[in-house]
Enzyme design. Structure first.
Site, PDB file in Angstrom:
ATOM      1  N   LYS A   1      75.700  53.260  41.464  1.00 35.24           N
ATOM      2  CA  LYS A   1      75.204  53.244  40.092  1.00 35.24           C
ATOM      3  C   LYS A   1      75.280  54.631  39.462  1.00 35.24           C
ATOM      4  O   LYS A   1      75.637  54.774  38.288  1.00 35.24           O
ATOM      5  CB  LYS A   1      73.773  52.697  40.066  1.00 35.24           C
ATOM      6  CG  LYS A   1      73.701  51.212  40.360  1.00 35.24           C
ATOM      7  CD  LYS A   1      72.278  50.751  40.658  1.00 35.24           C
ATOM      8  CE  LYS A   1      72.271  49.273  41.044  1.00 35.24           C
ATOM      9  NZ  LYS A   1      70.952  48.799  41.499  1.00 35.24           N
TER      10      LYS A   1
ATOM     11  N   GLN B   1      64.877  50.343  42.200  1.00 35.06           N
ATOM     12  CA  GLN B   1      65.713  49.661  43.193  1.00 35.06           C
ATOM     13  C   GLN B   1      64.844  48.838  44.144  1.00 35.06           C
ATOM     14  O   GLN B   1      63.892  49.338  44.733  1.00 35.06           O
ATOM     15  CB  GLN B   1      66.518  50.698  43.996  1.00 35.06           C
ATOM     16  CG  GLN B   1      67.492  50.094  44.991  1.00 35.06           C
ATOM     17  CD  GLN B   1      68.604  49.294  44.325  1.00 35.06           C
ATOM     18  OE1 GLN B   1      69.222  49.751  43.378  1.00 35.06           O
ATOM     19  NE2 GLN B   1      68.858  48.103  44.827  1.00 35.06           N
TER      20      GLN B   1
ATOM     21  N   ASP C   1      67.355  45.962  33.864  1.00 36.98           N
ATOM     22  CA  ASP C   1      67.562  44.954  34.909  1.00 36.98           C
ATOM     23  C   ASP C   1      67.246  43.552  34.406  1.00 36.98           C
ATOM     24  O   ASP C   1      67.651  42.568  35.010  1.00 36.98           O
ATOM     25  CB  ASP C   1      66.680  45.263  36.122  1.00 36.98           C
ATOM     26  CG  ASP C   1      67.459  45.808  37.306  1.00 36.98           C
ATOM     27  OD1 ASP C   1      68.696  45.640  37.327  1.00 36.98           O
ATOM     28  OD2 ASP C   1      66.842  46.379  38.216  1.00 36.98           O
TER      29      ASP C   1
END
Length: 290
Positions: free
Chosen positions: A54, A98, A121
């Site tokens: 990422k 995460q 997200d």
């Protein structure tokens, strides 16, 4: 019959290039680059790989990447305080914590703390509600990538029969909502669905996201169907999906491979969501964005 292989890797590269092209005009208008903050707690090997990927993709797109790596014994209060600080930071447009978090941390409480307008997200209940009711919000990256691949392959999805196998908040439920919004007729199935092969056999579109290697058998697939395999399972034979690829590819019209199918789309859609978040927060139009 041999299925067309849906090149998710190639599509993702094109999407990332279009995103990178849209960053300089934003920088000129806003006086800064879009910013994505990624929080990693602990040293989970798979999570560390994802975070590095990422970071590289964010920098390659011309965006600011803010990495926050915390030790595995970080307490809930410290993590919440970091999320609060990122919510208040004007340089940060998107926040990604995460998962999975270490077991002593309450992941749901952490995700709920993220500003929904920085929730790139798409996991916050506010964004889930926006998706379910047709309002503008952030869609989880994996189902958004699946939708892009489907529309690129099939065009208009209106009236098509779709079966989504898997009911997670991350993939299955938002995928069903996206397809419903495109006027597909959607069955949200799972590993306990009665006569799952019968449901799959009637589907024009099959999306497998159950996390079980080779769970969907080739003989279930209707000839000419399009198959999107979200699964990434590590086995003694290497990485495999949730679909028996060889069996399905012999009857389907199109199918995503594992790896190289849905996976690359997830990071590309994360960058896309961050770009949109930056424009919305700055008051700039999003209509012409990827």
């Amino acid at each position: 019959m041999s299925a067309r292989i849906i090149d998710g890797k190639g599509f993702a590269e094109q999407l990332r290039a279009r995103i990178a092209d849209a960053v300089p005009p934003f920088c000129a208008a806003a006086g800064r680059a879009p910013g994505l903050a990624v929080v990693l707690v602990g040293e989970d090997p798979a999570s560390s790989v994802y975070v590095r990927s990422k970071h590289r993709a964010t920098v390659a797109a011309g965006m600011e990447s803010f990495e926050h790596r915390l030790p595995a014994d970080t307490d809930q209060e410290t993590l919440i305080a970091l999320v609060d600080a990122l919510n208040a930071d004007p340089a940060v447009d998107g926040i990604l914590v995460q998962l999975p978090l270490p077991r002593h941390l309450d992941a749901q409480a952490v995700l709920l703390r993220i500003d929904p307008d920085k929730d790139v997200d798409g996991f916050h209940p506010v964004n889930a509600g926006r998706l379910a009711t047709g309002l503008d919000g952030f869609v989880p990256c994996t189902p958004l990538g699946c939708l892009m691949l489907l529309e690129d392959t099939l065009g208009d999805l209106s009236g098509m029969d779709a079966v989504v196998i898997g009911r997670s908040n991350i993939v299955g439920k938002p995928m069903a909502a996206l397809l419903t919004a495109r006027s597909a007729t959607v069955t949200l199935a799972h590993s306990r669905t009665r006569d799952l092969p019968g449901h799959v056999a009637r589907a024009d579109i099959v999306i497998a996201a159950v996390g079980i290697p080779n769970f969907v058998k080739g003989e279930w697939i209707r000839p000419g169907a399009t198959v999107i395999d979200v699964g990434i399972n590590r086995t003694d034979d290497g990485l495999v999906g949730d679909v028996d690829f060889a069996g399905a590819a012999s009857v389907a019209a199109a199918i995503t491979p594992v790896p190289g199918g849905v996976g690359p789309m997830t990071i590309a859609c994360l960058l896309r969501n961050t770009l949109h978040a930056a424009h919305r927060r700055t008051g700039l139009a999003t209509a012409d964005l990827p």
